[in-house]
Design an enzyme around this catalytic site. Structure first.
Site, PDB file in Angstrom:
ATOM      1  N   CYS A  41       0.878  -1.177   0.000  1.00 14.39           N
ATOM      2  CA  CYS A  41       0.000   0.000   0.000  1.00 14.39           C
ATOM      3  C   CYS A  41       0.915   1.227   0.000  1.00 14.39           C
ATOM      4  O   CYS A  41       2.091   1.110  -0.328  1.00 14.39           O
ATOM      5  CB  CYS A  41      -0.999  -0.024   1.157  1.00 14.39           C
ATOM      6  SG  CYS A  41      -0.305   0.041   2.815  1.00 14.39           S
ATOM      7  N   HIS A  69      14.220 -15.339  11.921  1.00 13.05           N
ATOM      8  CA  HIS A  69      13.853 -15.394  13.348  1.00 13.05           C
ATOM      9  C   HIS A  69      12.348 -15.417  13.596  1.00 13.05           C
ATOM     10  O   HIS A  69      11.909 -15.936  14.624  1.00 13.05           O
ATOM     11  CB  HIS A  69      14.458 -14.199  14.091  1.00 13.05           C
ATOM     12  CG  HIS A  69      15.932 -14.339  14.330  1.00 13.05           C
ATOM     13  ND1 HIS A  69      16.623 -13.520  15.190  1.00 13.05           N
ATOM     14  CD2 HIS A  69      16.840 -15.203  13.810  1.00 13.05           C
ATOM     15  CE1 HIS A  69      17.909 -13.883  15.196  1.00 13.05           C
ATOM     16  NE2 HIS A  69      18.068 -14.889  14.360  1.00 13.05           N
TER      17      HIS A  69
HETATM   18  C1  RB5 Z   1      -3.969   5.358   0.708  1.00 12.09           C
HETATM   19  O1  RB5 Z   1      -3.941   6.731   0.474  1.00 12.09           O
HETATM   20  C2  RB5 Z   1      -3.111   5.018   1.915  1.00 12.09           C
HETATM   21  O2  RB5 Z   1      -3.726   5.449   3.081  1.00 12.09           O
HETATM   22  C3  RB5 Z   1      -2.812   3.537   1.964  1.00 12.09           C
HETATM   23  O3  RB5 Z   1      -2.214   3.152   0.779  1.00 12.09           O
HETATM   24  C4  RB5 Z   1      -1.881   3.065   3.050  1.00 12.09           C
HETATM   25  O4  RB5 Z   1      -0.708   3.820   3.091  1.00 12.09           O
HETATM   26  C5  RB5 Z   1      -2.476   2.832   4.365  1.00 12.09           C
HETATM   27  O5  RB5 Z   1      -1.827   2.383   5.302  1.00 12.09           O
END
Ligand code: RB5
Length: 151
Positions: free
Chosen positions: A67, A100
């Site tokens: 993400c 680990h």
């Molecule tokens: C999306 O904008 C962002 O919040 C997501 O990709 C992530 O970083 C969340 O933890």
């Protein structure tokens, strides 16, 4: 038999996820791509849960989640019993997470690491085995007891 890796990302991580999935395929891994597949805004937990279900069911050996920061993915993934998700931004942590902690899901932040570093982190994660021994005892203690009040 090929090793299978389930991959998932939100809109912030999809480009890096696709690059890493291509790298995995080039190296002979089977890839289970759980999305997302475009740049439309989505919710990262949906993809974390899909990838973790793949790993806990045994369908995939390992998971990869991307993400923006890797934080949301790792938080969602670590809510699953049997998932040990490691958020890594450099190769040393990726190696230790396998040696680990027997980590079975690697999380990365596409807004944190570039593609070259992400490839290196993934490569180290895949190439490193769990050491077992004293670490197996500690890893077993990560899971919460089923009922701490039971006799
Ligand atoms: C999306 O904008 C962002 O919040 C997501 O990709 C992530 O970083 C969340 O933890």
């Amino acid at each position: 038999m090929s090793r299978r890796v389930a991959v998932g990302a939100d809109h912030a991580g999809v480009d890096l996820k696709d690059e890493l999935a291509a790298l995995l395929r080039e190296r002979g891994f089977d890839v289970e791509d759980r999305g997302t597949s475009g740049h439309g805004s989505v919710d990262y937990p949906d993809f974390a849960h899909a990838v973790c279900a793949d790993v806990t069911s045994g369908h995939s050996e390992l998971g990869l989640l991307v993400c923006g920061t890797g934080l949301g993915m790792s938080m969602a993934a670590n809510r699953h019993l049997g998932i040990r998700a490691a958020l890594c931004a450099e190769p040393f942590s990726a190696r230790m997470a396998r040696m680990h902690n027997d980590a079975n899901v690697l999380c990365m932040g596409a807004r944190v690491v570039g593609a070259g570093l992400a490839e290196e982190i993934l490569s180290v994660f895949l190439a490193t085995a769990f050491e077992g021994g004293r670490h197996a005892r500690r890893v077993a203690k990560i899971e919460p007891a089923s009922d701490p009040t039971a006799d």
